[in-house]
Design a protein around this motif. Structure first.
Motif, PDB file in Angstrom:
ATOM      1  N   ARG B 353     -29.013  65.682 127.712  1.00  0.00           N
ATOM      2  CA  ARG B 353     -27.632  65.760 127.171  1.00  0.00           C
ATOM      3  C   ARG B 353     -27.394  66.814 126.407  1.00  0.00           C
ATOM      4  N   HIS B 354     -28.428  67.962 126.160  1.00  0.00           N
ATOM      5  CA  HIS B 354     -28.249  68.972 125.219  1.00  0.00           C
ATOM      6  C   HIS B 354     -28.518  70.309 126.129  1.00  0.00           C
ATOM      7  N   GLN B 355     -27.437  70.884 126.642  1.00  0.00           N
ATOM      8  CA  GLN B 355     -27.573  72.177 127.362  1.00  0.00           C
ATOM      9  C   GLN B 355     -28.507  73.160 126.645  1.00  0.00           C
ATOM     10  N   THR B 356     -28.452  72.919 125.170  1.00  0.00           N
ATOM     11  CA  THR B 356     -29.381  73.980 124.269  1.00  0.00           C
ATOM     12  C   THR B 356     -30.734  73.979 124.690  1.00  0.00           C
ATOM     13  N   ILE B 357     -31.429  72.821 125.037  1.00  0.00           N
ATOM     14  CA  ILE B 357     -32.653  72.585 125.107  1.00  0.00           C
ATOM     15  C   ILE B 357     -33.003  73.052 126.637  1.00  0.00           C
ATOM     16  N   GLY B 358     -33.319  74.365 126.684  1.00  0.00           N
ATOM     17  CA  GLY B 358     -33.959  75.035 127.807  1.00  0.00           C
ATOM     18  C   GLY B 358     -35.216  74.463 128.423  1.00  0.00           C
ATOM     19  N   GLU B 359     -36.153  74.254 127.766  1.00  0.00           N
ATOM     20  CA  GLU B 359     -37.404  73.695 128.236  1.00  0.00           C
ATOM     21  C   GLU B 359     -38.116  72.716 127.119  1.00  0.00           C
ATOM     22  N   VAL B 360     -38.933  71.813 127.722  1.00  0.00           N
ATOM     23  CA  VAL B 360     -39.576  71.064 126.717  1.00  0.00           C
ATOM     24  C   VAL B 360     -41.147  71.249 127.319  1.00  0.00           C
ATOM     25  N   ARG B 361     -42.105  71.718 126.471  1.00  0.00           N
ATOM     26  CA  ARG B 361     -43.396  72.078 127.111  1.00  0.00           C
ATOM     27  C   ARG B 361     -44.516  71.541 126.094  1.00  0.00           C
ATOM     28  N   GLY B 362     -45.565  71.309 126.659  1.00  0.00           N
ATOM     29  CA  GLY B 362     -46.531  71.102 125.796  1.00  0.00           C
ATOM     30  C   GLY B 362     -47.772  70.341 126.360  1.00  0.00           C
ATOM     31  N   VAL B 363     -48.783  70.088 125.512  1.00  0.00           N
ATOM     32  CA  VAL B 363     -49.863  69.275 125.976  1.00  0.00           C
ATOM     33  C   VAL B 363     -50.474  68.690 124.734  1.00  0.00           C
ATOM     34  N   GLY B 364     -50.814  67.123 124.688  1.00  0.00           N
ATOM     35  CA  GLY B 364     -51.153  66.685 123.474  1.00  0.00           C
ATOM     36  C   GLY B 364     -50.230  67.124 122.463  1.00  0.00           C
ATOM     37  N   LEU B 365     -50.564  67.171 121.193  1.00  0.00           N
ATOM     38  CA  LEU B 365     -49.920  67.497 120.198  1.00  0.00           C
ATOM     39  C   LEU B 365     -49.628  68.780 119.702  1.00  0.00           C
ATOM     40  N   PHE B 366     -49.509  69.610 120.961  1.00  0.00           N
ATOM     41  CA  PHE B 366     -49.095  71.013 120.747  1.00  0.00           C
ATOM     42  C   PHE B 366     -47.884  71.137 121.596  1.00  0.00           C
ATOM     43  N   VAL B 367     -46.501  71.033 120.979  1.00  0.00           N
ATOM     44  CA  VAL B 367     -45.399  70.805 121.984  1.00  0.00           C
ATOM     45  C   VAL B 367     -44.464  71.771 121.451  1.00  0.00           C
ATOM     46  N   GLY B 368     -43.582  72.494 122.171  1.00  0.00           N
ATOM     47  CA  GLY B 368     -42.510  73.423 122.019  1.00  0.00           C
ATOM     48  C   GLY B 368     -41.338  72.944 122.580  1.00  0.00           C
ATOM     49  N   LEU B 369     -40.215  73.084 121.815  1.00  0.00           N
ATOM     50  CA  LEU B 369     -38.940  72.880 122.578  1.00  0.00           C
ATOM     51  C   LEU B 369     -38.124  74.213 122.331  1.00  0.00           C
ATOM     52  N   GLU B 370     -37.810  74.611 123.517  1.00  0.00           N
ATOM     53  CA  GLU B 370     -37.291  76.193 123.831  1.00  0.00           C
ATOM     54  C   GLU B 370     -35.912  75.963 123.589  1.00  0.00           C
ATOM     55  N   LEU B 371     -35.221  76.387 122.743  1.00  0.00           N
ATOM     56  CA  LEU B 371     -33.753  76.481 122.669  1.00  0.00           C
ATOM     57  C   LEU B 371     -32.955  77.525 123.222  1.00  0.00           C
ATOM     58  N   VAL B 372     -31.815  77.362 124.078  1.00  0.00           N
ATOM     59  CA  VAL B 372     -31.382  78.486 124.769  1.00  0.00           C
ATOM     60  C   VAL B 372     -29.750  78.437 124.403  1.00  0.00           C
ATOM     61  N   THR B 373     -29.151  79.361 124.472  1.00  0.00           N
ATOM     62  CA  THR B 373     -27.610  79.573 124.435  1.00  0.00           C
ATOM     63  C   THR B 373     -26.918  79.134 125.422  1.00  0.00           C
ATOM     64  N   ASP B 374     -27.672  79.687 126.823  1.00  0.00           N
ATOM     65  CA  ASP B 374     -27.158  79.046 128.097  1.00  0.00           C
ATOM     66  C   ASP B 374     -28.380  79.054 128.980  1.00  0.00           C
ATOM     67  N   ARG B 375     -28.592  77.974 129.791  1.00  0.00           N
ATOM     68  CA  ARG B 375     -29.860  77.887 130.687  1.00  0.00           C
ATOM     69  C   ARG B 375     -29.691  78.784 131.724  1.00  0.00           C
ATOM     70  N   GLU B 376     -28.774  79.230 132.163  1.00  0.00           N
ATOM     71  CA  GLU B 376     -28.911  80.205 133.294  1.00  0.00           C
ATOM     72  C   GLU B 376     -29.918  81.511 133.102  1.00  0.00           C
ATOM     73  N   HIS B 377     -29.222  81.979 131.955  1.00  0.00           N
ATOM     74  CA  HIS B 377     -29.819  83.237 131.225  1.00  0.00           C
ATOM     75  C   HIS B 377     -30.995  83.207 130.412  1.00  0.00           C
ATOM     76  N   LYS B 378     -30.928  81.837 130.120  1.00  0.00           N
ATOM     77  CA  LYS B 378     -32.123  81.597 129.042  1.00  0.00           C
ATOM     78  C   LYS B 378     -32.056  82.531 127.707  1.00  0.00           C
ATOM     79  N   THR B 379     -30.953  82.762 127.315  1.00  0.00           N
ATOM     80  CA  THR B 379     -30.672  83.649 126.301  1.00  0.00           C
ATOM     81  C   THR B 379     -30.998  82.728 124.861  1.00  0.00           C
ATOM     82  N   PRO B 380     -32.191  83.130 124.217  1.00  0.00           N
ATOM     83  CA  PRO B 380     -32.816  82.766 123.045  1.00  0.00           C
ATOM     84  C   PRO B 380     -31.767  82.077 122.006  1.00  0.00           C
ATOM     85  N   ALA B 381     -31.700  80.790 121.691  1.00  0.00           N
ATOM     86  CA  ALA B 381     -30.788  80.362 120.695  1.00  0.00           C
ATOM     87  C   ALA B 381     -31.549  80.266 119.194  1.00  0.00           C
ATOM     88  N   THR B 382     -31.598  81.371 119.020  1.00  0.00           N
ATOM     89  CA  THR B 382     -32.474  81.767 117.523  1.00  0.00           C
ATOM     90  C   THR B 382     -31.844  81.031 116.437  1.00  0.00           C
TER      91      THR B 382
END
Lengths: 442, 442
Positions: B353-382
Motif C-alpha cells: 500500500r505504499h509506493q514509496t517502499i521500493g524494496e524490503v531486504r534483509g536477513v535476520g535482524l539486518f533489514v533495510g527499507l529502501e524508499l523511492v519517489t517512484d518505483r520505476e526509476h527507483k529515484t531515492p526518496a532521501t
C-alpha cells in the motif's frame, strides 16, 4: 570463578595454536602465567608474587576497587555511543581540560594510543594542508599502518622510510650527537630539526607535523634537554606545521612534578596536539586527542563526520573520571615524585660501585638505567641488561624490561602506587646481581 | 550515582565546547540525552522510553547483567596485557574458532573494528607481498587513515582515490548494474571483479586483497547475490590476493541462520581473513582478526613483534566470552531469525500500500527499507527517509537511522533481543507515518 581454568602447559599450548606468534610473550623461554594482581603486585597460578616495575598501563595500581566499581555501576546503567548526549563525556573532557594549557580544549575520544596518533596525524594534515612528518630517531608511535610509517623503530625493519617522513636525531644527551658537555644541547638538538625542515623545503615538500613522545620510551627512556621543545615548536610553526606531543606513555602524572611530561619543558611551551592513552583507563581501552579550536575547526570544515564506535562511551568516560579521582585522592603524583626521586637516588648511589651502570636518568616514576660494557665508549651492554632482567625475575620475582635501540636500558615505569620499600628492594637486588655478575666475569 | 549530573542544555553546551564537532549527534536539530538503557530500550533524562532499532553494538541487549558481572569479576581479579600467559585469551580464541571454518584458526585481538581492518590489510600485504586493494563501491571499513584509503564512502569526500585502490561495483540487485531480472547476478558481479583484476594487471600492479563487508551496510543494507563471494575469492586468489570478509557489523549471529554473514554464501566459500568488532564486547572496545596459519606465519616471518597494548586483555576476553554465552543461552540467533523474518514479512505487507517502499531486504535482524519517489526509476526518496526517521522519534519514541549512498534506506539493526511486538510496533508506526505523508502530499 575459578582463578585458573587450564593448566599452564595447556594455556601455553593453546596460545601457540590460536594466537598469532607475532604477539610475543615476556620471558619467552619461560613465560609467566599471571592470574591475579593488586596494586603493584602480580600473582602467578601458584600464588607466587611478582613486584611489577613495568605496567604503566595499570597506572593507579592493578585492580583498583574504585575503578572496578565505577565501571560496573556505569555498565549497569548505560553504555551507548557518543551520538547521544551524555554527561560523562563532557564532564571528563572538562576535567582533562583543567590539566592542560587553556588552548588545548577540544577533545576526541578513541580506544587506543594508536588510534589517537592516527587521528592526530589526520588533524595535522587537514589543518596544515601539508603532508610531511618529522619524527625522532628510534621513535615508536603505534602499531597502525600510518604510525609504522612515522616510527623509525618499526619502519626500518618493515616497509622502509617513506618520502614524506623525515627523521630528526634523538635528543639523547648521553649517547647522542650532543652530550652533557655541550653548553646548550636543547638549542643544538632543536637546530637539527631546523636544518631538517630546510632540507625538506629544498625538496619542495612541506611539514604538517613534528611528532615526539614527551619522554622517548622505546628510544631508551630519554629526557629531552631543556629548551628543546619550545624551539622545535617555533621552527615547526614557522614552516606551517604543528607540534604533536605523544603523551601515550608519559601522561597522567607519571613524571610527578607535572600532570603532563611536556610541561617539563617549561610554561613557555605548549603543543598544538596532545595524544594520550595507556594509563588513561587503568587497562580499559581508552585514549584521546586534545587540540586547539583552530585545528578542530579545520577538521570539521572538511564536512566529513568522524565517528568512533566505542570512543567516548559512558563506561569508558566513567572509568577515565575514576582514574583522575584516584590520582588526586591517593596523591599519586606526589608519590611518583617522592618514590621516583628515591629510586633514582638509590640507583645513582650503586652506580659508583658498578662500572656497568653508564647512566641513571628519569623523572618521577619514569626511570632508565643505561648499562654499558665500558663507560668511555658507552658500548651498550645488551647482554648484561637481558641477564639482569632474567635474574630479577628468577631470583627476586621482580618484573622489569629493557628498551632503547640496543635493549641496553633497564626501564622502570611501575604502577604509580610503587612504594619506597619497593624502590629499595629492586635497587638492592640489582646491586646484588651486578656484583655477582662482575665477580663471575673477573 | 545520580543518573543525570547536568541539565540537558548544559550537557549540550559543554558538548559543543569540548568535543570536536566532527563527532556528530543523532537528531542534530534536537539531540537526545540518554541516561539509562536496558535490553532494546533507551531512556532519556525524563524517563521517556525509546525503542532502539539501531544499536547493533549492544548486541545481546543494553546493560545485560551477565556481561556486567563478568566484566566486574575479571576487573577485580586481573587486567594485564597479552605478554603474560592467561586463560581467557586462549579460551576465547578457542570458542571463536568453533564458530568459524577450520582453516580460520589464528587470532589477533584488538580494540576496534578499525584496528582489525588495519591489521587485516597489513596481514594481506605481508602475505601476498602485493600492495593493491579492491573494495566495493560505497564501502566503509573504518576511520583510520589506511581505511579511509580503501573506503570509497570516505575517500571520495576527502583525500581521493589512491593509485593502489580499485573500486568494484556494489553487487546491489535493486539499483546496481545487474538486477533481480538478471539470470545470475552473483556470477555477473563477480565478473566485474575479474575484469578489474585484469585492468590492475595491465597497469603492472598486483592485488593483495579484496575487502568487502559480508553485508554492505553503508552501501545500503545490501544482500550479496548467491555465488558472488566464492567466485570473487577464486578470481582474487588466482591473482595472488586474499579475500577479507569484514564482519565488523554483521557477525555474531545477527543474520540468524548463521553465526557469520559470509556463511550465507554457502559452505563452498571461506574467506582468508575475517575481521570482527562492534557486537563482540556488547559495547566494550573489543575486536579481532581471524586468519589462516599460512597468513599468520608470513606475518610472523617478518620478525617484527605485533603488540597491541589493550588487545586481548583478560577483561576484554571475559566480556567476549560472556557475550558468546548469552547469544547461546538466550538463543539470540533463533530470535534474530524469527523476529527478523516477521519484521521483513510485515514490511513487505505494507509495501503493497505504499509506493514509496521500493524494496524490503534483509536477513535476520539486518533489514533495510529502501524508499523511492517512484518505483520505476527507483529515484531515492532521501527526504522522505529523513522525515520517517524524525517522526518515528518524535511521535513514537522509536530510533531508526538511514544509510545507503543517498541516505534513502531506513535501516534496522537492533539489539538481538528485539521482540515480535517490537517489530509489529515499528511497522505499524511506519505504516501510519507513510499513510499520513502520502495523504498530505496528495
Amino acid at each position: 570463578m575459578a582463578i585458573e581454568k587450564l593448566r599452564k602447559e595447556e594455556t601455553l599450548e593453546m596460545r601457540k595454536r590460536f594466537i598469532g606468534q607475532s604477539c610475543r610473550l615476556f620471558y619467552s623461554d619461560d613465560p609467566v602465567k599471571i592470574v591475579k594482581a593488586r596494586g603493584q603486585y602480580l600473582f602467578d597460578e601458584n600464588g607466587k608474587r611478582y613486584l611489577d616495575c613495568i605496567s604503566n598501563v595499570h597506572h593507579v595500581g592493578h585492580c583498583h576497587p574504585s575503578i572496578t566499581a565505577a565501571a560496573a555501576a556505569q555498565m549497569d546503567l548505560l553504555n551507548t555511543n557518543s551520538r547521544f548526549l551524555h554527561d560523562n563525556i563532557v564532564l571528563y573532557a572538562d576535567r582533562l581540560a583543567a590539566t592542560l594549557p587553556e588552548k588545548l580544549c577540544v577533545f576526541y575520544f578513541v580506544n587506543s594510543g594508536s588510534e589517537a596518533n592516527d587521528l592526530a596525524l589526520r588533524l595535522a594534515q587537514q589543518y596544515t594542508q601539508h603532508d610531511d612528518v618529522i619524527a625522532l630517531d628510534h621513535a615508536y608511535h603505534g602499531h597502525l599502518m600510518s604510525l609504522i610509517d612515522i616510527s623509525p623503530y618499526k619502519f626500518r625493519k618493515l616497509s622502509g622510510q617513506k618520502e614524506w617522513v623525515h627523521v630528526a636525531p634523538l635528543p639523547d644527551t648521553y649517547r647522542g650527537i650532543y652530550r652533557e658537555d655541550h653548553p646548550n644541547p636543547g638549542q643544538a638538538y632543536a637546530d637539527t630539526v631546523k636544518d631538517l625542515i630546510e632540507e625538506v623545503h629544498r625538496k619542495g615538500r612541506k611539514i604538517s607535523a613534528f611528532f615526539a613522545e614527551s619522554l622517548p620510551g622505546v628510544g631508551g627512556q630519554i629526557i629531552l634537554p631543556q629548551g628543546y621543545s619550545a624551539k622545535v615548536a617555533e621552527y615547526v610553526r614557522s614552516a606551517g606545521g604543528v607540534f604533536v606531543a605523544d603523551e601515550v606513555q608519559t601522561g597522567f602524572g607519571r613524571v610527578g612534578s607535572h600532570f603532563w611530561a611536556f610541561q617539563l619543558q617549561g610554561e613557555g611551551f605548549c603543543p598544538d596536539i596532545v595524544t594520550m592513552g595507556k594509563p588513561m583507563g587503568n587497562g580499559h581501552p581508552l585514549a584521546c586527542v586534545a587540540t586547539t579550536v583552530e585545528i578542530a575547526e579545520a577538521f570539521t570544515a572538511n564536512g566529513v563526520e568522524y565517528f568512533n564506535t566505542f570512543g567516548g562511551n559512558p563506561v569508558s568516560c566513567a572509568i577515565g573520571l575514576a582514574v583522575l579521582d584516584v590520582i588526586e585522592n591517593d596523591d599519586l603524583r606526589g608519590n611518583a615524585k617522592r618514590v621516583g626521586a628515591h629510586l633514582k637516588d638509590l640507583l645513582t648511589k650503586i652506580q659508583t660501585r658498578h662500572q656497568t651502570i653508564g647512566e641513571v636518568r628519569g623523572v618521577g616514576l619514569f626511570v632508565g638505567l643505561e648499562l654499558v660494557t665500558d663507560r668511555e665508549h658507552k658500548t651498550p651492554a645488551t647482554e648484561t641488561a637481558a641477564r639482569v632482567v632474567k635474574r630479577l625475575k628468577e631470583e627476586d620475582n621482580i618484573c622489569v624490561s629493557t628498551d632503547g635501540p640496543w635493549e641496553s636500558v633497564v626501564k622502570f615505569k611501575p604502577p604509580m602506587c610503587f612504594s619506597m620499600e619497593d624502590a629499595e628492594l629492586v635497587v638492592q637486588c640489582i646491586d646484588r646481581i651486578l656484583t655477582d655478575m662482575e665477580a663471575s666475569d673477573s
